[in-house]
Scaffold this active site. Sequence first.
Site, PDB file in Angstrom:
ATOM      1  N   ASP A  34       0.841  -1.195   0.000  1.00 35.76           N
ATOM      2  CA  ASP A  34       0.000   0.000   0.000  1.00 35.76           C
ATOM      3  C   ASP A  34       0.880   1.252   0.000  1.00 35.76           C
ATOM      4  OD1 ASP A  34      -2.313  -1.514   0.080  1.00 35.76           O
ATOM      5  OD2 ASP A  34      -2.400  -1.518   2.271  1.00 35.76           O
ATOM      6  N   TYR A  62       7.253  -8.372   8.372  1.00 31.51           N
ATOM      7  CA  TYR A  62       6.930  -6.945   8.446  1.00 31.51           C
ATOM      8  C   TYR A  62       7.264  -6.392   9.829  1.00 31.51           C
ATOM      9  CZ  TYR A  62       3.879  -7.934   4.406  1.00 31.51           C
ATOM     10  OH  TYR A  62       3.382  -8.321   3.188  1.00 31.51           O
ATOM     11  N   ASP A  76      -5.985   1.819   8.368  1.00 29.51           N
ATOM     12  CA  ASP A  76      -4.663   2.432   8.423  1.00 29.51           C
ATOM     13  C   ASP A  76      -4.802   3.952   8.487  1.00 29.51           C
ATOM     14  OD1 ASP A  76      -5.109   3.374   5.799  1.00 29.51           O
ATOM     15  OD2 ASP A  76      -3.940   1.783   4.883  1.00 29.51           O
ATOM     16  N   ARG A 169      -2.915  -5.044   8.475  1.00 26.85           N
ATOM     17  CA  ARG A 169      -3.831  -4.074   9.103  1.00 26.85           C
ATOM     18  C   ARG A 169      -5.063  -4.754   9.668  1.00 26.85           C
ATOM     19  NH1 ARG A 169      -6.589  -1.550   3.934  1.00 26.85           N
ATOM     20  NH2 ARG A 169      -5.595  -2.820   2.344  1.00 26.85           N
TER      21      ARG A 169
END
Length: 267
Positions: A34, A62, A76, A169
């Site tokens: 993203d 991550y 987010d 997320r």
Amino acid sequence: MVDKPSGITSAKAVAEVKRLLPRKTRIGHTGTLDPLASGLLVLMIGRATRLSRYVTDLDKTYVATARFGATSDTLDADGEILELDAPMPEEDDIRAALEGFTGELLQTPPMASAIKVGGERLYDLHRRGIEVERKSRPVRVHSFSLTSADPTSQTATFEITCSSGTYVRTLISDLAHHLDTGAYLTALRRTSVGHLKVENASLPGDISTDNIYKRIIQPKEILVRLPVLEVGEEWRRVISNGREIPASGLVGSFRVESGGGVLAVYR
């Protein structure tokens, strides 16, 4: 391999590299990040695009930072934020909850995602204020650890290793819901894709026509985890023409090499 900065789309990062290559060169990435996210974006160029499946399905790692005590309609910081009258959970409570979010999980994709439902991208429907039912999908979270927490800013940072297709997320939002509060992602950085590491990647701005070919890794490095069958020169033409080879004794996918170079992948 590109280290995508935060604030640009994955398509933009690909376009910056594509302009340095000869016209009509095929290029694509193997897993969207993203705009909010940064980190490792593995690009496939030319004939190597055929190997994309061997990168796309690799596990990802991550580093994610979340803000607790609020929610976002996109899960987010790019979405519409709603403040909650809820304190940040205690650090010990967060750590205790993480075990329940590791292993095999069912995850519902967020509305602000690229998945298609009825022929339309979910994020296009979301922009029009339309919410539709989404099917839950199985994912696997190999590890989920809390690395730091700051009650003053109500933020916490996590390191997560998970299967391809996992929405971090959503994972953060589900964790917060379990802790009777809300949370949304404020930063996300992909640090590895399988055995490929972000520290070996280049920022798009550091790649030029003078050095791009020095930055390209070879197919063998992508396929290093596949078993290898070494063949002699007499088999090179046969394999290059797509012919079957004698029983190798190898199970599943394997790569065929001759003289140190990859000739083919058999499945």
